[in-house]
Every structure is written in structure tokens, then in C-alpha cells.
Design an enzyme around this catalytic site. Structure first.
Site, PDB file in Angstrom:
ATOM      1  CG  PHE A   1      -1.508   1.224   1.675  1.00 34.52           C
ATOM      2  CD1 PHE A   1      -2.122   2.096   0.771  1.00 34.52           C
ATOM      3  CD2 PHE A   1      -1.461   1.586   3.018  1.00 34.52           C
ATOM      4  CE1 PHE A   1      -2.650   3.310   1.201  1.00 34.52           C
ATOM      5  CE2 PHE A   1      -1.987   2.779   3.454  1.00 34.52           C
ATOM      6  CZ  PHE A   1      -2.576   3.656   2.546  1.00 34.52           C
TER       7      PHE A   1
ATOM      8  CE1 TYR B   1       4.056  -3.953  11.592  1.00 35.79           C
ATOM      9  CE2 TYR B   1       3.176  -2.674  13.421  1.00 35.79           C
ATOM     10  CZ  TYR B   1       3.560  -2.755  12.097  1.00 35.79           C
ATOM     11  OH  TYR B   1       3.446  -1.660  11.276  1.00 35.79           O
TER      12      TYR B   1
ATOM     13  CE  LYS C   1      12.836 -17.044  10.511  1.00 34.06           C
ATOM     14  NZ  LYS C   1      12.636 -18.179   9.605  1.00 34.06           N
TER      15      LYS C   1
HETATM   16  P1  NAD Z   1       1.506  -3.519   3.265  1.00 35.41           P
HETATM   17  O1  NAD Z   1       1.230  -4.823   3.914  1.00 35.41           O
HETATM   18  O2  NAD Z   1       0.562  -3.048   2.214  1.00 35.41           O
HETATM   19  O3  NAD Z   1       2.957  -3.477   2.625  1.00 35.41           O
HETATM   20  C1  NAD Z   1       4.021  -4.241   3.079  1.00 35.41           C
HETATM   21  C2  NAD Z   1       4.761  -4.790   1.865  1.00 35.41           C
HETATM   22  O4  NAD Z   1       5.919  -5.509   2.301  1.00 35.41           O
HETATM   23  C3  NAD Z   1       3.918  -5.749   1.040  1.00 35.41           C
HETATM   24  O5  NAD Z   1       4.020  -5.421  -0.319  1.00 35.41           O
HETATM   25  C4  NAD Z   1       4.539  -7.108   1.335  1.00 35.41           C
HETATM   26  O6  NAD Z   1       4.340  -8.044   0.314  1.00 35.41           O
HETATM   27  C5  NAD Z   1       5.981  -6.720   1.559  1.00 35.41           C
HETATM   28  N1  NAD Z   1       6.751  -7.697   2.333  1.00 35.41           N
HETATM   29  C6  NAD Z   1       6.382  -8.296   3.489  1.00 35.41           C
HETATM   30  N2  NAD Z   1       7.340  -9.138   3.895  1.00 35.41           N
HETATM   31  C7  NAD Z   1       8.354  -9.056   2.984  1.00 35.41           C
HETATM   32  C8  NAD Z   1       9.617  -9.678   2.857  1.00 35.41           C
HETATM   33  N3  NAD Z   1      10.056 -10.569   3.757  1.00 35.41           N
HETATM   34  N4  NAD Z   1      10.402  -9.351   1.805  1.00 35.41           N
HETATM   35  C9  NAD Z   1       9.981  -8.454   0.866  1.00 35.41           C
HETATM   36  N5  NAD Z   1       8.776  -7.855   0.940  1.00 35.41           N
HETATM   37  C10 NAD Z   1       7.980  -8.132   1.994  1.00 35.41           C
HETATM   38  O7  NAD Z   1       1.594  -2.457   4.444  1.00 35.41           O
HETATM   39  P2  NAD Z   1       1.768  -0.867   4.406  1.00 35.41           P
HETATM   40  O8  NAD Z   1       0.622  -0.274   5.125  1.00 35.41           O
HETATM   41  O9  NAD Z   1       2.076  -0.420   3.033  1.00 35.41           O
HETATM   42  O10 NAD Z   1       3.044  -0.695   5.338  1.00 35.41           O
HETATM   43  C11 NAD Z   1       4.339  -0.460   4.794  1.00 35.41           C
HETATM   44  C12 NAD Z   1       5.319  -0.235   5.930  1.00 35.41           C
HETATM   45  O11 NAD Z   1       4.907   0.893   6.708  1.00 35.41           O
HETATM   46  C13 NAD Z   1       5.429  -1.416   6.888  1.00 35.41           C
HETATM   47  O12 NAD Z   1       6.774  -1.559   7.280  1.00 35.41           O
HETATM   48  C14 NAD Z   1       4.593  -0.980   8.077  1.00 35.41           C
HETATM   49  O13 NAD Z   1       5.048  -1.546   9.279  1.00 35.41           O
HETATM   50  C15 NAD Z   1       4.801   0.526   8.065  1.00 35.41           C
HETATM   51  N6  NAD Z   1       3.671   1.212   8.707  1.00 35.41           N
HETATM   52  C16 NAD Z   1       2.484   1.365   8.062  1.00 35.41           C
HETATM   53  C17 NAD Z   1       1.439   1.989   8.711  1.00 35.41           C
HETATM   54  C18 NAD Z   1       0.114   2.214   8.043  1.00 35.41           C
HETATM   55  O14 NAD Z   1      -0.801   2.726   8.700  1.00 35.41           O
HETATM   56  N7  NAD Z   1      -0.063   1.931   6.783  1.00 35.41           N
HETATM   57  C19 NAD Z   1       1.585   2.429  10.036  1.00 35.41           C
HETATM   58  C20 NAD Z   1       2.808   2.227  10.656  1.00 35.41           C
HETATM   59  C21 NAD Z   1       3.854   1.633   9.992  1.00 35.41           C
END
Ligand code: NAD
Ligand code: UDP
Length: 339
Positions: free
Chosen positions: A27, A159, A105
């Protein structure tokens, strides 16, 4: 005793640079890739499609400055880049609790691998950290100086503690190797390209409202969250990455407009014009009771503040989900969680 190189006070510009975005099909990652390309960067997205979706990046594939690599960042990656945005990690409680060992991990091993890559390249690296490092906070609103209140053995710990350990690693690479790090603490962010089955509250409520299904409030709905629209968040992330090397963060980025989950449900019903009833379901264990960012540091250091009101951001997100529902009622095309 370590000898430190002098840190540069130069700002960083994206045009002509090769930028790695881990989690680039997710996202936030897909929006970030799009914005970096529009700034003239060359973008390499790395994703294992655990929660990412191919549809999020279809429109970028024909851009000669964009490349996607299927790779799991818990394994090392050798590639030549000028800066790294480390976003890879499932962010929805439903998805990060599905395989909690993998969540820790990707947070910890993934961070070590990306920090190692940044160290070899001597390049800056930004960590997508989270308001979850504050746990179920006893200080409100949360400022960066608050150390948090996290249950280390509960279902959210994979997490929360994973992200806390990643912050530790980032700051140790900064102290020990003078690696130019940037840590952004992201508060709940929403917008187009969230998955239909993401499980987080905004997408759940919108999809339920649009399908005329009951809106599921967990607990009595008095718990609060503060919701930032994705465009604002990406703007804050780019501003932090561009700051001089001495600025590391952590910096909170989020919208301090605070809502109870009941208020959010009512707002979604109002904007969609849905007839969906509201139902209550059990509150998940360790669900934080309140969350709201103190964004004074972001204002001061980044000159950033949110510009998109929640009602406006929700309207854009609702319109996105309407289109997805019309074009594809399945709404999932990634490897895990596919219907
Ligand atoms: P999301 O789940 O849409 O995106 C995470 C992406 O990481 C996905 O495309 C997934 O396939 C990929 N991924 C997961 N494990 C992986 C791996 N081992 N190797 C390669 N790719 C991997 O979530 P998001 O909302 O887009 O969040 C993105 C980042 O922002 C995350 O690190 C999340 O912790 C952080 N974050 C997001 C929010 C939020 O509200 N959206 C809030 C706090 C932190
Ligand atoms: N929530 C809810 N109904 C849902 C999904 C979530 O009431 O269908 C609540 C959840 O219990 C939490 C808040 O909404 O209090 C935010 O949950 P989310 O999973 O979006 O993110 P969190 O901030 O908890 O990581």
C-alpha cells in the site's frame, strides 16, 4: 573506540538517483515508488508479495525507470543503490499475526540485511517504523520522547517488538558505523491501494459499508486512532529522507485528528450513504485504547503537517474501493491471503 566520519549536512535530492523501496508493491510502498518516479528517480522495488499486490504497480511497469524484483528481504540482497526506503513488513494486525515468526524475521533480519547493504554502499536508509512502538500508551498524545508500553509476549509483540528492535539496530548502525539513518514513526495511514481484505479498520469499514454488510466495531468502539491520508504520509517520508545526514529521527508522522472507532464507523456510513448496521465484536487482546501523534517535531524539523482532512481522504478512499468492487469483486491478487 570508533572513529566517526564527519556527517554531511547536505540535503538529498532524488532526481537521477537509484532508490530501493522494499515492500514496493504494498500500500504505502507503491505510492512511494510513484512519487519517487515523478521526482525523476530510478526506482527498484523489492517485494515478496506477501501482502503486496501486483495491481498496485501495474501502471509503473512500463516506466523505464521502474523495476520490480521478487525477493524476501530476510535473505541478503546485493544491488547497487543510492538510498533505501525499508518498508517491507505486513502492517495489518490480521496479516502480521498470521505468521508471527516471519513478522519478527522481516523486521529484524530484514533490517540487518538492508542496513548491511546501506553500510556497503555508504548510503542513507529510512526505516518505516510505527506508532506501535508506543504500545498501549500511558502518555497522550505520544511524543517521540515517550518510550512506550508494549507487552513483549502478546499477539502484537511480533510486530511491535520487531519494529522496536529494528529501531535499535538503526541507531546502533548510526552510532557504531555513522550510517546515515532516518526513522519515521508512522501513525495509522489509509488510502487507495489498501487491500480489500487488509483487515485494518478503514478498509474494513469502507468495504463493509459499500457491500451493505454489518460494520464490525471491536469492543465498545471507544478506543481511538488518528488517521493520516497516504499522500500526506508519503510527503513526510520524502521530507525526512531529504534532510541533512545529522537528522536521524525518530519523527512521528500522522494526522492528530483523533476519532473513536464508533465515530469513524458513523462517518463512513454518512459518506457512503450506506444502510449497514453497526455490530460489536470482541476486542482483540492488547488493542491500544488511544493513539494520537504529537507532531511538533515533524512541524519543526520537516516543515510538515497534514493537509488532507479525514472526511476528504475517506471520500477518495471510498471512491477507490467502489471502483475496485465494480472491476473485481475478489480484490486480491497476491500470493498470500488470495481468496
Ligand atoms: P503492506 O502490507 O501493504 O505493505 C508491506 C509490503 O511488504 C507488502 O508489499 C509485502 O508483500 C511486503 N513484504 C512483506 N514481507 C516481505 C519480505 N520478507 N520481503 C519483501 N517484501 C515483503 O503495508 P503498508 O501499510 O504499506 O506498510 C508499509 C510499511 O509501513 C510497513 O513496514 C509498516 O510496518 C509501516 N507502517 C504502516 C502503517 C500504516 O498505517 N499503513 C503504520 C505504521 C507503519
Ligand atoms: N477495529 C474495529 N473493527 C475492525 C477492524 C479494526 O473496530 O473491523 C479496531 C481495532 O480493534 C483497533 C482500531 O480499529 O482498535 C484500529 O485497528 P487497525 O487494525 O486498523 O490498526 P491498529 O492501530 O490496531 O494497528
Amino acid at each position: 573506540m570508533h572513529t566517526f566520519e564527519r556527517v554531511s549536512d547536505r540535503e538529498f535530492h532524488f532526481a537521477g538517483r537509484r532508490i530501493l523501496v522494499t515492500g514496493g508493491a504494498g500500500f504505502l510502498g507503491s505510492h512511494l515508488c510513484e512519487r519517487l518516479l515523478s521526482l525523476g528517480a530510478e526506482v527498484i522495488a523489492v517485494d515478496n508479495f506477501y501482502t503486496g499486490q501486483r495491481r498496485n504497480i501495474y501502471h509503473l511497469l512500463s516506466n523505464p525507470n521502474f523495476e520490480i524484483i521478487r525477493h524476501d528481504i530476510t535473505f541478503p540482497l546485493y544491488i547497487e543503490v543510492d538510498a533505501i526506503f525499508n518498508l517491507a513488513c505486513p502492517a495489518s494486525p490480521v496479516h502480521y499475526q498470521y505468521d508471527p515468526v516471519q513478522t519478527t524475521k522481516v523486521s529484524v533480519h530484514g533490517a540487518i540485511n538492508m542496513l548491511g547493504l546501506a553500510k556497503r554502499r555508504r548510503c542513507r536508509i529510512l526505516q518505516a517504523s510505527t506508532s506501535e512502538v508506543y504500545g498501549d500508551p500511558s502518555v497522550h498524545p505520544q511524543a517521540e520522547s515517550y518510550w512506550g508500553s508494549v507487552n513483549p509476549i502478546g499477539p502484537r509483540a511480533c510486530y511491535d517488538e520487531g519494529k522496536r528492535c529494528a529501531e535499535t539496530l538503526f541507531f546502533d548502525y548510526w552510532r557504531q558505523h555513522r550510517l546515515p539513518i532516518k526513522v519515521i514513526r508512522i501513525f495509522n495511514t489509509y488510502g487507495p491501494r489498501m487491500r480489500m481484505d487488509d483487515g485494518r479498520v478503514v478498509s474494513n469499514f469502507i468495504v463493509q459499508a459499500l457491500k451493505g454488510r454489518p460494520i464490525t466495531i471491536y469492543g465498545d468502539g471507544s478506543q481511538t486512532r488518528s488517521f493520516c491520508y497516504v499522500d500526506d504520509l508519503i510527503d513526510g517520508m520524502l521530507r525526512l529522507m531529504s534532510t541533512p545526514e545529522g537528522i536521524t529521527g525518530p519523527v512521528n508522522v500522522g494526522n492528530p485528528e483523533e476519532y473513536t472507532m464508533r465515530q469513524l464507523a458513523e462517518l463512513v456510513i454518512k459518506i457512503t450513504g450506506s444502510q449497514s448496521p453497526i455490530v460489536t465484536m470482541p476486542l482483540p487482546q492488547d488493542d491500544p485504547k488511544q493513539r494520537c501523534p504529537n507532531i511538533e517535531m515533524a512541524k519543526r524539523v520537516l516543515g510538515w503537517r497534514p493537509t488532507i482532512a479525514v472526511a476528504d481522504g475517506l471520500a477518495k478512499t471510498i471512491s477507490y474501493f467502489r471502483d475496485v468492487l465494480v472491476s473485481d469483486t475478489k480484490g486480491a491478487d497476491s500470493d498470500a491471503f488470495a481468496e
